[in-house]
Scaffold this motif. Structure first.
Motif, PDB file in Angstrom:
ATOM      1  N   TYR A   1       0.825  -1.205   0.000  1.00  0.00           N
ATOM      2  CA  TYR A   1       0.000   0.000   0.000  1.00  0.00           C
ATOM      3  C   TYR A   1       0.859   1.254   0.000  1.00  0.00           C
ATOM      4  CZ  TYR A   1      -3.968  -3.026   0.776  1.00  0.00           C
ATOM      5  OH  TYR A   1      -4.924  -3.990   0.632  1.00  0.00           O
ATOM      6  N   ASN A   2       0.457   2.216  -0.843  1.00  0.00           N
ATOM      7  CA  ASN A   2       1.207   3.463  -0.985  1.00  0.00           C
ATOM      8  C   ASN A   2       0.835   4.524   0.034  1.00  0.00           C
ATOM      9  OD1 ASN A   2       2.809   2.860  -3.334  1.00  0.00           O
ATOM     10  ND2 ASN A   2       0.886   2.846  -4.466  1.00  0.00           N
ATOM     11  N   SER A   3      -0.408   4.491   0.524  1.00  0.00           N
ATOM     12  CA  SER A   3      -0.853   5.543   1.437  1.00  0.00           C
ATOM     13  C   SER A   3      -1.626   4.942   2.609  1.00  0.00           C
ATOM     14  CB  SER A   3      -1.718   6.565   0.695  1.00  0.00           C
ATOM     15  OG  SER A   3      -2.822   5.927   0.067  1.00  0.00           O
ATOM     16  N   ILE A   4      -1.433   5.572   3.765  1.00  0.00           N
ATOM     17  CA  ILE A   4      -2.034   5.083   5.001  1.00  0.00           C
ATOM     18  C   ILE A   4      -2.478   6.280   5.843  1.00  0.00           C
ATOM     19  CG2 ILE A   4       0.229   4.929   6.135  1.00  0.00           C
ATOM     20  CD1 ILE A   4      -0.807   2.476   7.674  1.00  0.00           C
ATOM     21  N   ALA A   5      -3.640   6.130   6.489  1.00  0.00           N
ATOM     22  CA  ALA A   5      -4.170   7.185   7.354  1.00  0.00           C
ATOM     23  C   ALA A   5      -4.332   6.642   8.768  1.00  0.00           C
ATOM     24  CB  ALA A   5      -5.508   7.685   6.834  1.00  0.00           C
ATOM     25  N   PHE A   6      -3.744   7.358   9.730  1.00  0.00           N
ATOM     26  CA  PHE A   6      -3.810   6.971  11.137  1.00  0.00           C
ATOM     27  C   PHE A   6      -4.704   7.914  11.930  1.00  0.00           C
ATOM     28  CE2 PHE A   6       0.436   5.170  10.234  1.00  0.00           C
ATOM     29  CZ  PHE A   6       0.362   3.953  10.899  1.00  0.00           C
ATOM     30  N   PRO A   7      -5.508   7.368  12.837  1.00  0.00           N
ATOM     31  CA  PRO A   7      -6.130   8.210  13.856  1.00  0.00           C
ATOM     32  C   PRO A   7      -5.143   8.346  15.013  1.00  0.00           C
ATOM     33  CG  PRO A   7      -6.825   5.968  14.195  1.00  0.00           C
ATOM     34  CD  PRO A   7      -5.898   5.968  12.977  1.00  0.00           C
ATOM     35  N   ALA A   8      -5.522   9.050  16.044  1.00  0.00           N
ATOM     36  CA  ALA A   8      -4.688   9.156  17.249  1.00  0.00           C
ATOM     37  C   ALA A   8      -4.999   7.945  18.130  1.00  0.00           C
ATOM     38  CB  ALA A   8      -4.961  10.462  17.969  1.00  0.00           C
ATOM     39  N   ILE A   9      -4.282   6.861  17.910  1.00  0.00           N
ATOM     40  CA  ILE A   9      -4.545   5.589  18.589  1.00  0.00           C
ATOM     41  C   ILE A   9      -4.410   5.744  20.108  1.00  0.00           C
ATOM     42  CG2 ILE A   9      -3.757   3.188  18.842  1.00  0.00           C
ATOM     43  CD1 ILE A   9      -2.762   3.357  15.916  1.00  0.00           C
ATOM     44  N   SER A  10      -5.372   5.189  20.820  1.00  0.00           N
ATOM     45  CA  SER A  10      -5.416   5.098  22.290  1.00  0.00           C
ATOM     46  C   SER A  10      -5.738   6.399  23.016  1.00  0.00           C
ATOM     47  CB  SER A  10      -4.116   4.517  22.871  1.00  0.00           C
ATOM     48  OG  SER A  10      -4.072   3.128  22.675  1.00  0.00           O
ATOM     49  N   THR A  11      -5.996   7.491  22.297  1.00  0.00           N
ATOM     50  CA  THR A  11      -6.196   8.780  22.980  1.00  0.00           C
ATOM     51  C   THR A  11      -7.643   9.075  23.333  1.00  0.00           C
ATOM     52  OG1 THR A  11      -6.361  10.030  20.921  1.00  0.00           O
ATOM     53  CG2 THR A  11      -4.158   9.789  21.895  1.00  0.00           C
ATOM     54  N   GLY A  12      -8.574   8.258  22.876  1.00  0.00           N
ATOM     55  CA  GLY A  12      -9.988   8.472  23.206  1.00  0.00           C
ATOM     56  C   GLY A  12     -10.336   7.756  24.495  1.00  0.00           C
ATOM     57  N   ALA A  13     -11.165   6.748  24.370  1.00  0.00           N
ATOM     58  CA  ALA A  13     -11.640   5.996  25.532  1.00  0.00           C
ATOM     59  C   ALA A  13     -10.492   5.328  26.299  1.00  0.00           C
ATOM     60  CB  ALA A  13     -12.658   4.947  25.096  1.00  0.00           C
ATOM     61  N   TYR A  14      -9.380   5.057  25.631  1.00  0.00           N
ATOM     62  CA  TYR A  14      -8.257   4.394  26.299  1.00  0.00           C
ATOM     63  C   TYR A  14      -7.404   5.355  27.130  1.00  0.00           C
ATOM     64  CZ  TYR A  14      -9.048  -0.107  23.965  1.00  0.00           C
ATOM     65  OH  TYR A  14      -9.560  -1.307  23.549  1.00  0.00           O
ATOM     66  N   GLY A  15      -7.662   6.656  27.006  1.00  0.00           N
ATOM     67  CA  GLY A  15      -7.103   7.645  27.912  1.00  0.00           C
ATOM     68  C   GLY A  15      -5.635   7.988  27.797  1.00  0.00           C
ATOM     69  N   TYR A  16      -4.978   7.593  26.724  1.00  0.00           N
ATOM     70  CA  TYR A  16      -3.549   7.919  26.580  1.00  0.00           C
ATOM     71  C   TYR A  16      -3.410   9.435  26.429  1.00  0.00           C
ATOM     72  CZ  TYR A  16       1.198   6.248  25.721  1.00  0.00           C
ATOM     73  OH  TYR A  16       2.532   5.942  25.840  1.00  0.00           O
ATOM     74  N   PRO A  17      -2.517  10.064  27.171  1.00  0.00           N
ATOM     75  CA  PRO A  17      -2.330  11.515  27.032  1.00  0.00           C
ATOM     76  C   PRO A  17      -1.969  11.890  25.582  1.00  0.00           C
ATOM     77  CG  PRO A  17      -1.201  10.708  28.984  1.00  0.00           C
ATOM     78  CD  PRO A  17      -1.654   9.501  28.211  1.00  0.00           C
ATOM     79  N   ARG A  18      -2.704  12.850  25.039  1.00  0.00           N
ATOM     80  CA  ARG A  18      -2.581  13.184  23.620  1.00  0.00           C
ATOM     81  C   ARG A  18      -1.174  13.573  23.195  1.00  0.00           C
ATOM     82  NH1 ARG A  18      -7.506  16.723  21.459  1.00  0.00           N
ATOM     83  NH2 ARG A  18      -9.089  15.112  21.475  1.00  0.00           N
ATOM     84  N   ALA A  19      -0.533  14.433  23.952  1.00  0.00           N
ATOM     85  CA  ALA A  19       0.802  14.902  23.558  1.00  0.00           C
ATOM     86  C   ALA A  19       1.800  13.753  23.534  1.00  0.00           C
ATOM     87  CB  ALA A  19       1.279  16.018  24.488  1.00  0.00           C
ATOM     88  N   ALA A  20       1.765  12.920  24.552  1.00  0.00           N
ATOM     89  CA  ALA A  20       2.688  11.781  24.608  1.00  0.00           C
ATOM     90  C   ALA A  20       2.400  10.793  23.479  1.00  0.00           C
ATOM     91  CB  ALA A  20       2.580  11.085  25.963  1.00  0.00           C
ATOM     92  N   ALA A  21       1.128  10.544  23.202  1.00  0.00           N
ATOM     93  CA  ALA A  21       0.761   9.629  22.117  1.00  0.00           C
ATOM     94  C   ALA A  21       1.192  10.184  20.761  1.00  0.00           C
ATOM     95  CB  ALA A  21      -0.746   9.380  22.133  1.00  0.00           C
ATOM     96  N   ALA A  22       1.019  11.474  20.551  1.00  0.00           N
ATOM     97  CA  ALA A  22       1.415  12.103  19.289  1.00  0.00           C
ATOM     98  C   ALA A  22       2.926  12.006  19.084  1.00  0.00           C
ATOM     99  CB  ALA A  22       0.958  13.560  19.253  1.00  0.00           C
ATOM    100  N   GLU A  23       3.691  12.216  20.140  1.00  0.00           N
ATOM    101  CA  GLU A  23       5.154  12.100  20.033  1.00  0.00           C
ATOM    102  C   GLU A  23       5.553  10.695  19.616  1.00  0.00           C
ATOM    103  OE1 GLU A  23       7.438  13.604  23.327  1.00  0.00           O
ATOM    104  OE2 GLU A  23       6.170  15.377  23.471  1.00  0.00           O
TER     105      GLU A  23
END
Length: 180
Positions: free
Chosen positions: A113-135
């Protein structure tokens, strides 16, 4: 050189890429947040594909990823990546989140596959802190792309503007960013 990594502010179910990553739960049978949105947009074919995977391998543990058809989505496939539930950071959450991104990228590469789209994994109901997850997401994708030609285009699709700015800022710091 044109950037391979982009930030999109919008709905991941509307992004026309080869493969969309679903922030799945271990059951693979749909849920809330982005997982529920992807299942609703894909229609019943996605749930049936996930049920077949479940029959073959059981639940999908945190850090792992599996691939299925995309149903009615504007993608060729869906990679279901299971991120960790945030438990304060002392239970291998960072390692498991990195594994979820890395295993997703490996599946995209293995399937050409040439292209892939990611959501912010684990940052919703799983509560992972957004900034740390993004890094972790940006670092893992960047590390993967250094030595590989595919995927050629990676999109971080952020449902809200705050997260889009967070990813854009991290990519700007790396000098590898296009924002739409």
């Amino acid at each position: 050189m044109k950037s391979r990594v982009h930030v999109l502010h919008g709905d991941i179910t509307q992004v026309a890429v080869d493969v969309i990553v679903n922030a799945a739960n271990s059951s693979l049978l749909g849920g809330g947040g982005v997982d529920g949105a992807i299942h609703r947009a894909a229609g019943p074919a996605l749930l049936e594909a996930c049920k077949k995977v479940r029959q073959q391998m059981g639940e999908c543990p945190a850090g792992h990823a599996v691939i299925t058809q995309a149903g009615d989505l504007p993608a060729k496939a869906v990679i279901h990546a299971v991120g960790p539930v945030w438990q304060g950071g002392e239970h291998r959450e960072a390692e498991l989140l990195e594994d979820a991104y890395m295993n997703s990228l490996q599946l995209a590469l293995a399937n050409g596959y040439n292209s892939i789209a990611f959501p912010a994994i684990s940052t919703g109901a799983y509560g992972y802190p957004r900034a740390a997850a993004a890094e972790i997401a940006v670092k893992t994708v960047s590390k993967f792309l250094i030595r590989r030609a595919l995927p050629d285009q990676v999109y971080f699709v952020c449902y809200d503007e705050e997260n889009a700015h967070l990813y854009s800022r991290l990519l700007t710091q790396q000098g590898d960013e296009d924002t739409f």
